[in-house]
Design an enzyme around this catalytic site. Structure first.
Site, short mmCIF file in Angstrom:
data_model
loop_
_atom_site.label_atom_id
_atom_site.label_comp_id
_atom_site.label_asym_id
_atom_site.label_seq_id
_atom_site.Cartn_x
_atom_site.Cartn_y
_atom_site.Cartn_z
N TYR A 36 -8.91 -6.60 12.77
CA TYR A 36 -8.29 -6.17 11.53
C TYR A 36 -8.33 -7.26 10.47
O TYR A 36 -8.07 -8.42 10.74
CB TYR A 36 -6.82 -5.76 11.78
CG TYR A 36 -6.18 -5.26 10.49
CD1 TYR A 36 -6.38 -3.94 10.07
CD2 TYR A 36 -5.45 -6.10 9.67
CE1 TYR A 36 -5.85 -3.50 8.87
CE2 TYR A 36 -4.92 -5.67 8.47
CZ TYR A 36 -5.12 -4.36 8.08
OH TYR A 36 -4.60 -3.91 6.89
N ASN A 79 -1.61 -2.65 13.18
CA ASN A 79 -3.07 -2.49 13.26
C ASN A 79 -3.47 -1.27 14.08
O ASN A 79 -4.36 -0.50 13.67
CB ASN A 79 -3.71 -3.76 13.84
CG ASN A 79 -3.47 -4.97 12.94
OD1 ASN A 79 -2.93 -4.81 11.85
ND2 ASN A 79 -3.84 -6.13 13.41
N GLN A 88 -7.37 -2.25 4.17
CA GLN A 88 -6.40 -1.41 3.47
C GLN A 88 -7.09 -0.61 2.35
O GLN A 88 -6.56 0.38 1.87
CB GLN A 88 -5.29 -2.30 2.91
CG GLN A 88 -4.20 -1.56 2.20
CD GLN A 88 -2.98 -2.44 2.01
OE1 GLN A 88 -2.23 -2.68 2.95
NE2 GLN A 88 -2.77 -2.91 0.80
N SER A 102 0.83 -1.22 0.00
CA SER A 102 0.00 0.00 0.00
C SER A 102 0.86 1.26 0.00
O SER A 102 0.33 2.37 0.08
CB SER A 102 -0.92 0.00 1.23
OG SER A 102 -0.16 -0.16 2.41
N THR A 131 -40.10 26.04 -8.80
CA THR A 131 -40.27 24.67 -8.32
C THR A 131 -40.53 23.87 -9.59
O THR A 131 -41.08 24.42 -10.56
CB THR A 131 -41.47 24.50 -7.35
OG1 THR A 131 -42.66 24.86 -8.06
CG2 THR A 131 -41.33 25.40 -6.12
N HIS A 132 -40.09 22.63 -9.61
CA HIS A 132 -40.18 21.79 -10.82
C HIS A 132 -39.53 22.47 -12.02
O HIS A 132 -39.92 22.25 -13.15
CB HIS A 132 -41.65 21.47 -11.17
CG HIS A 132 -42.45 20.99 -10.01
ND1 HIS A 132 -42.60 19.67 -9.69
CD2 HIS A 132 -43.13 21.69 -9.04
CE1 HIS A 132 -43.35 19.55 -8.59
NE2 HIS A 132 -43.67 20.77 -8.17
N GLU A 149 -20.09 22.20 -14.34
CA GLU A 149 -20.47 20.84 -14.74
C GLU A 149 -19.54 19.83 -14.09
O GLU A 149 -19.96 18.74 -13.69
CB GLU A 149 -20.41 20.72 -16.26
CG GLU A 149 -21.45 21.61 -16.95
CD GLU A 149 -21.12 21.82 -18.41
OE1 GLU A 149 -21.20 20.87 -19.19
OE2 GLU A 149 -20.74 22.97 -18.76
N LYS A 200 -19.24 29.59 -28.27
CA LYS A 200 -19.59 28.96 -26.99
C LYS A 200 -18.79 29.51 -25.81
O LYS A 200 -17.62 29.81 -25.91
CB LYS A 200 -19.35 27.44 -27.07
CG LYS A 200 -20.31 26.70 -27.95
CD LYS A 200 -21.76 26.77 -27.51
CE LYS A 200 -22.02 25.95 -26.25
NZ LYS A 200 -21.93 24.51 -26.50
N SER A 203 -15.52 26.02 -26.97
CA SER A 203 -15.74 24.79 -27.74
C SER A 203 -14.69 24.73 -28.84
O SER A 203 -14.32 25.73 -29.42
CB SER A 203 -17.14 24.84 -28.35
OG SER A 203 -17.20 24.00 -29.49
N1 ARG Z 1 -1.10 -1.28 5.04
C1 ARG Z 1 -1.94 -1.83 6.04
C2 ARG Z 1 -3.31 -1.14 5.96
O1 ARG Z 1 -3.40 -0.12 5.40
C3 ARG Z 1 -1.36 -1.61 7.38
C4 ARG Z 1 -1.82 -2.57 8.42
C5 ARG Z 1 -1.29 -3.91 8.12
N2 ARG Z 1 -1.58 -4.82 9.15
C6 ARG Z 1 -1.45 -6.15 9.00
N3 ARG Z 1 -1.75 -6.89 10.00
N4 ARG Z 1 -1.09 -6.67 7.86
O2 ARG Z 1 -4.31 -1.64 6.45
#
Ligand code: ARG
Length: 460
Positions: free
Chosen positions: A316, A109, A321, A22, A154-155, A289, A282, A276
């Site tokens: 956890y 965790n 993640q 990650s 309205t509408h 938007e 335009k 445009s």
């Molecule tokens: N990269 C992990 C996350 O974002 C960190 C926690 C990882 N914990 C584990 N027990 N593998 O959740």
């Protein structure tokens, strides 16, 4: 070497690693991760787990790592799975084996939950400030248009005359609730999970309250299983942003309409309009938007995280993640939108002639019914009589005020010559002066209340 590789006999498969890592996105939490680690090292020392000198060495090493991130010189390595392992790896390179003591009693965790909460609290503060800017722009623009008359719909059909200030201020109040939701979310986010360990708590005598305070949390969590496993704060934040995006999309939609030359109520400055590639004439309101479109992404991110969390077993799980990218994206999105919207509101021109000339007398039909009510007719009958008057004006091809008194009296003998006074847009608006109404008098009071709200609101 991977930090947890002790029990493994072969390196992680390269494809799995890409799926599992990650670091690409959670490196944005480097400042929170390092702050959490410094506070944790000092807490370990206070608990007598580490000698003070070692905690100092670790804290100084972490400051060096922080500087590397800030200068852009931090070098990621292949085995840096996430921000937590990357920081610890670099710390140990800088300070030696003592760096390996930092993770005593801690788990990624409780660490990631801590980092992500701190990141979210900071994001709330930033978004709140941008919202303050947009609200201020709305109030300032409204203050210029307390007497500007325009059709209210309205509408999407002409309904009753309103003041442009009243229209602008309606979005101000939506944003007050969005900011209250953010403040509320922040209160529930400001609870430190640190010291919860992997799931069961820490065996070391860490003063969790002091640790929470050192990190700027208002309190610490009461259940370690809950602390490492819920991401409700992120869901709440995503909801607050999705609903804010929905509000902004409705403002954008009105404004897109009002920029259409058929309305001509609003003209965006050239620098907030786009052209445009084909049609030279335009002037497209693209940023509005885009605002409208981005609401879809904000809502999608909320649904994404809720769906990830639904049905997860206790504590956890790696699924979690998936919590960060939606929130990062939603925060980035609103941080991109809000300054542009603020600038648009501050600079756009409301064409007071165009809004005024878009008023038509049929928008006073309710006032005509109210005239009869004031003369004692039950409203339901008055509604019916005026409906017949509108129909007569349609048939004769004239406006309501052009109907003869004779025609009107044919419908109700309560009509008298004073009915002519009903056909006055200013008066129609001025009559709606009870709190919250569109009358200049009420809108002026509304603006005072709004400025008062702005001066008092605090996000934390
Ligand atoms: N990269 C992990 C996350 O974002 C960190 C926690 C990882 N914990 C584990 N027990 N593998 O959740």
């Amino acid at each position: 070497m991977v930090l947890w590789s002790g029990r493994f006999s072969e390196p992680t498969d390269a494809d799995l690693k890409k799926l599992n890592d990650s670091i690409d996105f959670d490196k944005r939490m480097y400042a929170q991760d390092i702050a959490g680690s410094i506070a944790y090292a000092l807490a370990l020392a206070s608990a007598g787990v580490l000698p003070g000198s070692e905690a100092e060495t670790i804290a100084e090493g972490l400051e060096d790592v922080l500087r590397e991130f800030e200068r852009g010189t931090f070098e990621l390595q292949y085995d840096d799975e996430d921000i937590h392992t990357a920081v610890e790896r670099r710390l140990t390179e800088l300070v030696g084996p003592v760096g390996g003591k930092l993770h005593t009693g801690r788990s990624r965790n409780d660490q990631v939950a801590t980092d992500f909460r701190l990141w979210t609290m900071n994001a709330i503060d930033e978004v709140d400030e941008l919202l303050d800017g947009l609200q201020t722009a709305l109030v300032e623009k409204a203050a210029e248009h307390v007497h500007t008359l325009m059709p209210g719909y309205t509408h999407m059909q002409p309904a009753q005359p309103i003041t442009a200030a009243h229209w602008l201020m309606s979005f101000f109040w939506m944003l007050t609730r969005d900011r209250e939701r953010l403040a509320d979310t922040r209160r529930r986010t400001s609870v430190s999970p640190l010291g919860s360990g992997a799931l069961a708590g820490t065996p070391f005598e860490i003063d969790r309250e002091a640790l929470a305070e050192a990190l700027g949390f208002a309190s610490h969590s009461q259940n370690s299983l809950d602390a490492v496993s819920d991401r409700d704060f992120a869901v709440e934040m995503l909801f607050a942003l999705a609903l804010m995006g929905t509000h902004l999309s409705r403002f954008a939609e009105d404004t897109v309409f009002y920029c259409n030359p058929a309305f001509g109520f609003i003209r965006l400055e050239d620098r907030y309009s786009t052209g445009s590639s084909l049609m030279p004439q335009k002037r497209n309101p693209d940023p509005l938007e885009t605002t409208r479109g981005k609401a879809g992404r904000l809502i999608g991110n909320l649904v994404s995280l809720l769906t990830t969390l639904k049905g997860l077993p206790s504590t956890y799980n790696k699924d979690m993640q998936e919590d960060k990218e939606p929130l990062f994206e939603s925060v980035d999105t609103v941080k991109l939108l809000l300054p542009v919207l603020t600038a648009i509101v501050s600079t756009f021109n409301i064409n007071v002639e165009k809004t005024r000339s878009a008023l038509s007398e049929d928008m006073l039909a309710t006032d005509l019914a109210d005239y009869l009510v004031r003369k004692g007719l039950p409203f339901r009958q008055a509604h019916h009589v005026v409906g017949a008057a509108v129909s007569a004006s349609d048939k004769q091809g004239v406006t309501l005020s052009q109907l003869s008194l004779e025609t009107l009296r044919g419908l109700s003998d309560l009509f008298e010559s004073d009915v002519a006074a009903v056909f006055d847009f200013e008066q129609s608006v001025a009559r709606r002066k009870a709190d919250g109404g569109t009358a200049p008098e009420a809108v002026t009071a509304q603006i005072v209340a709004a400025r008062n709200w702005l001066s008092k609101h605090e996000v934390n």
